[in-house]
Design a protein around this motif. Sequence first.
Motif, PDB file in Angstrom:
ATOM      1  N   PHE A  59       0.837  -1.200   0.000  1.00  0.00           N
ATOM      2  CA  PHE A  59       0.000   0.000   0.000  1.00  0.00           C
ATOM      3  C   PHE A  59       0.869   1.245   0.000  1.00  0.00           C
ATOM      4  O   PHE A  59       2.038   1.208   0.368  1.00  0.00           O
ATOM      5  N   CYS A  60       0.268   2.346  -0.427  1.00  0.00           N
ATOM      6  CA  CYS A  60       0.975   3.623  -0.497  1.00  0.00           C
ATOM      7  C   CYS A  60       0.994   4.250   0.887  1.00  0.00           C
ATOM      8  O   CYS A  60      -0.044   4.364   1.531  1.00  0.00           O
ATOM      9  N   LYS A  61       2.183   4.628   1.359  1.00  0.00           N
ATOM     10  CA  LYS A  61       2.259   5.178   2.718  1.00  0.00           C
ATOM     11  C   LYS A  61       1.787   6.632   2.769  1.00  0.00           C
ATOM     12  O   LYS A  61       1.691   7.214   3.837  1.00  0.00           O
ATOM     13  N   HIS A  62       1.523   7.210   1.618  1.00  0.00           N
ATOM     14  CA  HIS A  62       1.027   8.597   1.592  1.00  0.00           C
ATOM     15  C   HIS A  62      -0.496   8.654   1.599  1.00  0.00           C
ATOM     16  O   HIS A  62      -1.096   9.373   2.379  1.00  0.00           O
ATOM     17  N   CYS A  63      -1.100   7.891   0.679  1.00  0.00           N
ATOM     18  CA  CYS A  63      -2.564   7.971   0.575  1.00  0.00           C
ATOM     19  C   CYS A  63      -3.247   6.660   0.976  1.00  0.00           C
ATOM     20  O   CYS A  63      -4.458   6.556   0.958  1.00  0.00           O
ATOM     21  N   TYR A  64      -2.436   5.661   1.345  1.00  0.00           N
ATOM     22  CA  TYR A  64      -2.946   4.358   1.801  1.00  0.00           C
ATOM     23  C   TYR A  64      -3.796   3.629   0.766  1.00  0.00           C
ATOM     24  O   TYR A  64      -4.683   2.865   1.114  1.00  0.00           O
ATOM     25  N   TYR A  85       5.926   3.892  -7.262  1.00  0.00           N
ATOM     26  CA  TYR A  85       5.327   5.151  -7.651  1.00  0.00           C
ATOM     27  C   TYR A  85       3.811   4.964  -7.657  1.00  0.00           C
ATOM     28  O   TYR A  85       3.277   4.154  -8.428  1.00  0.00           O
ATOM     29  N   CYS A  86       3.135   5.681  -6.778  1.00  0.00           N
ATOM     30  CA  CYS A  86       1.690   5.553  -6.655  1.00  0.00           C
ATOM     31  C   CYS A  86       1.015   6.474  -7.667  1.00  0.00           C
ATOM     32  O   CYS A  86       1.262   7.669  -7.680  1.00  0.00           O
ATOM     33  N   MET A  87       0.203   5.906  -8.529  1.00  0.00           N
ATOM     34  CA  MET A  87      -0.459   6.715  -9.557  1.00  0.00           C
ATOM     35  C   MET A  87      -1.661   7.470  -8.998  1.00  0.00           C
ATOM     36  O   MET A  87      -2.199   8.349  -9.661  1.00  0.00           O
ATOM     37  N   ASN A  88      -2.085   7.125  -7.807  1.00  0.00           N
ATOM     38  CA  ASN A  88      -3.211   7.849  -7.210  1.00  0.00           C
ATOM     39  C   ASN A  88      -2.783   9.210  -6.683  1.00  0.00           C
ATOM     40  O   ASN A  88      -3.414  10.221  -6.976  1.00  0.00           O
ATOM     41  N   CYS A  89      -1.708   9.237  -5.906  1.00  0.00           N
ATOM     42  CA  CYS A  89      -1.284  10.510  -5.305  1.00  0.00           C
ATOM     43  C   CYS A  89       0.006  11.027  -5.919  1.00  0.00           C
ATOM     44  O   CYS A  89       0.504  12.070  -5.543  1.00  0.00           O
ATOM     45  N   LYS A  90       0.571  10.290  -6.877  1.00  0.00           N
ATOM     46  CA  LYS A  90       1.793  10.695  -7.590  1.00  0.00           C
ATOM     47  C   LYS A  90       2.996  10.876  -6.674  1.00  0.00           C
ATOM     48  O   LYS A  90       3.804  11.763  -6.847  1.00  0.00           O
TER      49      LYS A  90
HETATM   50 ZN   LIG Z   1      -0.512   7.189  -2.938  1.00  0.00          ZN
END
Ligand SMILES: [Zn+2]
Length: 102
Positions: A59-64, A85-90
Amino acid sequence: MISNNKYKLLAKERINILFNQANEIFNKDPKLADRYVILARKIAMKARIGIPKELKRKFCKHCYSYLKPGFNCRVRTRDKKIIYYCMNCKKYTKIAIKRNIN
Ligand SMILES: [Zn+2]
């Protein structure tokens, strides 16, 4: 009465199940997969345990957001680190590669 260790073990088990379910549901409903990640984090916090190492990269540690390489995230390795690289929160999540684990 349930012992503290047993409680933590159960929490870890539930976290694992939630991540498995997130993986299964992701193709159908990515938003639900994200909700499972949030739920897993809440269980981890309540039990005062961390998210298991092997699941941290899921999971993304920024936006989960639940991250699935090739779908909503890109994976690169550089300098003994895995970079997601999370494409949701970039944003990027870096995970150090450690050897001789397991
Ligand atoms: Zn993210």
